[in-house]
Design a protein around this motif. Structure first.
Motif, PDB file in Angstrom:
ATOM      1  N   VAL A  55       0.861  -1.176   0.000  1.00 25.72           N
ATOM      2  CA  VAL A  55       0.000   0.000   0.000  1.00 25.72           C
ATOM      3  C   VAL A  55       0.898   1.227   0.000  1.00 25.72           C
ATOM      4  CG1 VAL A  55      -1.821   1.246   1.217  1.00 25.72           C
ATOM      5  CG2 VAL A  55      -1.771  -1.259   1.258  1.00 25.72           C
ATOM      6  N   LEU A  56       0.682   2.101  -0.961  1.00 24.42           N
ATOM      7  CA  LEU A  56       1.511   3.284  -1.118  1.00 24.42           C
ATOM      8  C   LEU A  56       0.743   4.518  -0.676  1.00 24.42           C
ATOM      9  CD1 LEU A  56       4.134   4.551  -2.294  1.00 24.42           C
ATOM     10  CD2 LEU A  56       2.870   4.789  -4.445  1.00 24.42           C
ATOM     11  N   ARG A  57       1.390   5.357   0.102  1.00 25.41           N
ATOM     12  CA  ARG A  57       0.801   6.620   0.535  1.00 25.41           C
ATOM     13  C   ARG A  57       1.531   7.758  -0.175  1.00 25.41           C
ATOM     14  NH1 ARG A  57      -2.446   7.808   5.103  1.00 25.41           N
ATOM     15  NH2 ARG A  57      -2.290   5.669   5.777  1.00 25.41           N
ATOM     16  N   VAL A  58       0.768   8.589  -0.903  1.00 25.65           N
ATOM     17  CA  VAL A  58       1.319   9.741  -1.612  1.00 25.65           C
ATOM     18  C   VAL A  58       0.449  10.946  -1.285  1.00 25.65           C
ATOM     19  CG1 VAL A  58       1.857  10.764  -3.861  1.00 25.65           C
ATOM     20  CG2 VAL A  58       2.174   8.311  -3.509  1.00 25.65           C
ATOM     21  N   ASP A  59       1.045  11.960  -0.691  1.00 25.01           N
ATOM     22  CA  ASP A  59       0.325  13.189  -0.341  1.00 25.01           C
ATOM     23  C   ASP A  59      -0.962  12.906   0.441  1.00 25.01           C
ATOM     24  OD1 ASP A  59       2.284  14.730  -1.595  1.00 25.01           O
ATOM     25  OD2 ASP A  59       1.252  14.640  -3.527  1.00 25.01           O
ATOM     26  N   GLY A  60      -0.894  11.971   1.371  1.00 28.74           N
ATOM     27  CA  GLY A  60      -2.028  11.656   2.230  1.00 28.74           C
ATOM     28  C   GLY A  60      -3.036  10.694   1.637  1.00 28.74           C
ATOM     29  N   ALA A  61      -2.906  10.349   0.372  1.00 29.77           N
ATOM     30  CA  ALA A  61      -3.820   9.397  -0.268  1.00 29.77           C
ATOM     31  C   ALA A  61      -3.150   8.024  -0.347  1.00 29.77           C
ATOM     32  CB  ALA A  61      -4.191   9.881  -1.660  1.00 29.77           C
ATOM     33  N   GLU A  62      -3.964   6.973  -0.400  1.00 28.94           N
ATOM     34  CA  GLU A  62      -3.437   5.611  -0.488  1.00 28.94           C
ATOM     35  C   GLU A  62      -3.746   5.004  -1.849  1.00 28.94           C
ATOM     36  OE1 GLU A  62      -3.354   3.721   3.879  1.00 28.94           O
ATOM     37  OE2 GLU A  62      -5.359   3.908   3.004  1.00 28.94           O
ATOM     38  N   TYR A  63      -2.785   4.212  -2.336  1.00 23.92           N
ATOM     39  CA  TYR A  63      -2.896   3.611  -3.660  1.00 23.92           C
ATOM     40  C   TYR A  63      -2.411   2.166  -3.645  1.00 23.92           C
ATOM     41  CZ  TYR A  63      -3.128   8.469  -5.188  1.00 23.92           C
ATOM     42  OH  TYR A  63      -3.484   9.785  -5.348  1.00 23.92           O
ATOM     43  N   LEU A  64      -2.964   1.400  -4.579  1.00 23.96           N
ATOM     44  CA  LEU A  64      -2.426   0.089  -4.916  1.00 23.96           C
ATOM     45  C   LEU A  64      -1.951   0.182  -6.356  1.00 23.96           C
ATOM     46  CD1 LEU A  64      -5.063  -2.414  -3.488  1.00 23.96           C
ATOM     47  CD2 LEU A  64      -2.820  -1.827  -2.540  1.00 23.96           C
ATOM     48  N   VAL A  65      -0.745  -0.290  -6.602  1.00 26.89           N
ATOM     49  CA  VAL A  65      -0.164  -0.302  -7.939  1.00 26.89           C
ATOM     50  C   VAL A  65       0.037  -1.759  -8.334  1.00 26.89           C
ATOM     51  CG1 VAL A  65       1.841   0.333  -9.345  1.00 26.89           C
ATOM     52  CG2 VAL A  65       1.006   1.900  -7.566  1.00 26.89           C
ATOM     53  N   ALA A  66      -0.411  -2.116  -9.519  1.00 27.90           N
ATOM     54  CA  ALA A  66      -0.248  -3.478 -10.019  1.00 27.90           C
ATOM     55  C   ALA A  66       1.038  -3.542 -10.834  1.00 27.90           C
ATOM     56  CB  ALA A  66      -1.452  -3.887 -10.853  1.00 27.90           C
ATOM     57  N   ALA A  67       2.131  -3.853 -10.153  1.00 25.02           N
ATOM     58  CA  ALA A  67       3.445  -3.870 -10.792  1.00 25.02           C
ATOM     59  C   ALA A  67       3.532  -4.905 -11.912  1.00 25.02           C
ATOM     60  CB  ALA A  67       4.526  -4.151  -9.752  1.00 25.02           C
ATOM     61  N   ARG A  68       2.747  -5.961 -11.829  1.00 23.80           N
ATOM     62  CA  ARG A  68       2.796  -7.027 -12.826  1.00 23.80           C
ATOM     63  C   ARG A  68       1.758  -6.843 -13.934  1.00 23.80           C
ATOM     64  NH1 ARG A  68       3.949  -9.585  -7.913  1.00 23.80           N
ATOM     65  NH2 ARG A  68       6.042 -10.448  -7.906  1.00 23.80           N
ATOM     66  N   GLY A  69       1.116  -5.682 -13.966  1.00 25.12           N
ATOM     67  CA  GLY A  69       0.152  -5.419 -15.037  1.00 25.12           C
ATOM     68  C   GLY A  69      -1.253  -5.851 -14.674  1.00 25.12           C
ATOM     69  N   VAL A  70      -1.998  -6.264 -15.672  1.00 19.66           N
ATOM     70  CA  VAL A  70      -3.406  -6.616 -15.484  1.00 19.66           C
ATOM     71  C   VAL A  70      -3.484  -8.059 -14.981  1.00 19.66           C
ATOM     72  CG1 VAL A  70      -5.688  -6.749 -16.543  1.00 19.66           C
ATOM     73  CG2 VAL A  70      -4.079  -4.991 -17.279  1.00 19.66           C
ATOM     74  N   THR A  71      -3.378  -8.189 -13.679  1.00 16.80           N
ATOM     75  CA  THR A  71      -3.408  -9.499 -13.030  1.00 16.80           C
ATOM     76  C   THR A  71      -4.848  -9.862 -12.660  1.00 16.80           C
ATOM     77  OG1 THR A  71      -3.107  -8.483 -10.879  1.00 16.80           O
ATOM     78  CG2 THR A  71      -1.102  -9.141 -12.057  1.00 16.80           C
ATOM     79  N   GLN A  72      -5.013 -11.034 -12.075  1.00 16.41           N
ATOM     80  CA  GLN A  72      -6.351 -11.453 -11.655  1.00 16.41           C
ATOM     81  C   GLN A  72      -6.910 -10.519 -10.590  1.00 16.41           C
ATOM     82  OE1 GLN A  72      -8.152 -13.764 -13.226  1.00 16.41           O
ATOM     83  NE2 GLN A  72      -6.406 -13.977 -14.605  1.00 16.41           N
ATOM     84  N   TRP A  73      -6.059 -10.050  -9.644  1.00 12.88           N
ATOM     85  CA  TRP A  73      -6.605  -9.174  -8.612  1.00 12.88           C
ATOM     86  C   TRP A  73      -7.064  -7.849  -9.219  1.00 12.88           C
ATOM     87  CZ3 TRP A  73      -5.088  -4.320  -7.263  1.00 12.88           C
ATOM     88  CH2 TRP A  73      -3.759  -3.933  -7.443  1.00 12.88           C
ATOM     89  N   VAL A  74      -6.394  -7.398 -10.271  1.00 15.06           N
ATOM     90  CA  VAL A  74      -6.809  -6.166 -10.950  1.00 15.06           C
ATOM     91  C   VAL A  74      -8.168  -6.382 -11.617  1.00 15.06           C
ATOM     92  CG1 VAL A  74      -6.292  -4.604 -12.870  1.00 15.06           C
ATOM     93  CG2 VAL A  74      -4.477  -5.275 -11.286  1.00 15.06           C
ATOM     94  N   ARG A  75      -8.318  -7.483 -12.320  1.00  8.48           N
ATOM     95  CA  ARG A  75      -9.599  -7.777 -12.984  1.00  8.48           C
ATOM     96  C   ARG A  75     -10.722  -7.875 -11.955  1.00  8.48           C
ATOM     97  NH1 ARG A  75      -5.883 -11.215 -16.200  1.00  8.48           N
ATOM     98  NH2 ARG A  75      -5.873 -10.344 -18.298  1.00  8.48           N
TER      99      ARG A  75
END
Length: 152
Positions: A55-75
């Motif tokens: 989990v990435l925090r940038v300027d107080g907001a939280e994000y998930l980044v899919a480093a491996r591209g369009v994976t099953q969890w992304v779908r």
């Protein structure tokens, strides 16, 4: 240098073992440099599916980044629009909004690479935290990003 256009990059044997270890630790309440276990409902089965994430925090907001591209969890996330971040017995429900504007992804991708390039750099060929905004924006389409909003 442009990165290959792939839908998904599968982890190698070492990365797979590392992911399994991180998930095992997260289920027991131990975070490895901010890791959590992501739980999201399967888009067809409705069953909870889990995967370790950073989990990435940038300027107080939280994000998930899919480093491996369009994976099953992304779908699954695209369909469900929500999920849970788990660490031991702590369960944090959230809603997720996909960030689709490449320019809006630049700061997130840069911060992600700055923090976790040692772990995920192989999935970002030709990119570093010091890559130009233009280079990161051009690559942004290969890396789904979700903004999280905690729901509890």
């Amino acid at each position: 240098m442009t990165a290959p256009t792939v839908d998904r990059v599968r982890p190698g044997r070492v990365a797979g073992a590392f992911n399994s270890a991180v998930a095992w630790l997260a289920r027991r309440g131990v975070s490895v440099y901010g890791s959590r276990e992501l739980a999201v409902r399967g888009r067809t089965s409705g069953q909870w599916r889990t995967v370790p994430v950073n989990v990435l925090r940038v300027d107080g907001a939280e994000y998930l980044v899919a480093a491996r591209g369009v994976t099953q969890w992304v779908r699954n996330m695209r369909v469900a629009g929500c999920g849970e971040l788990r660490l031991g017995r702590t369960v944090e429900p959230f809603s997720a909004t996909e960030v689709t504007d490449p320019a809006a992804k630049v700061a997130v991708l840069r911060a992600y690479l700055r923090k976790w390039a040692w772990e995920v750099g192989a999935f970002f060929p030709g990119l570093t935290a010091d890559s130009s905004d233009g280079v990161l924006a051009a690559a942004a389409g290969r890396y789904p990003v979700f903004a999280l909003t905690r729901t509890r």
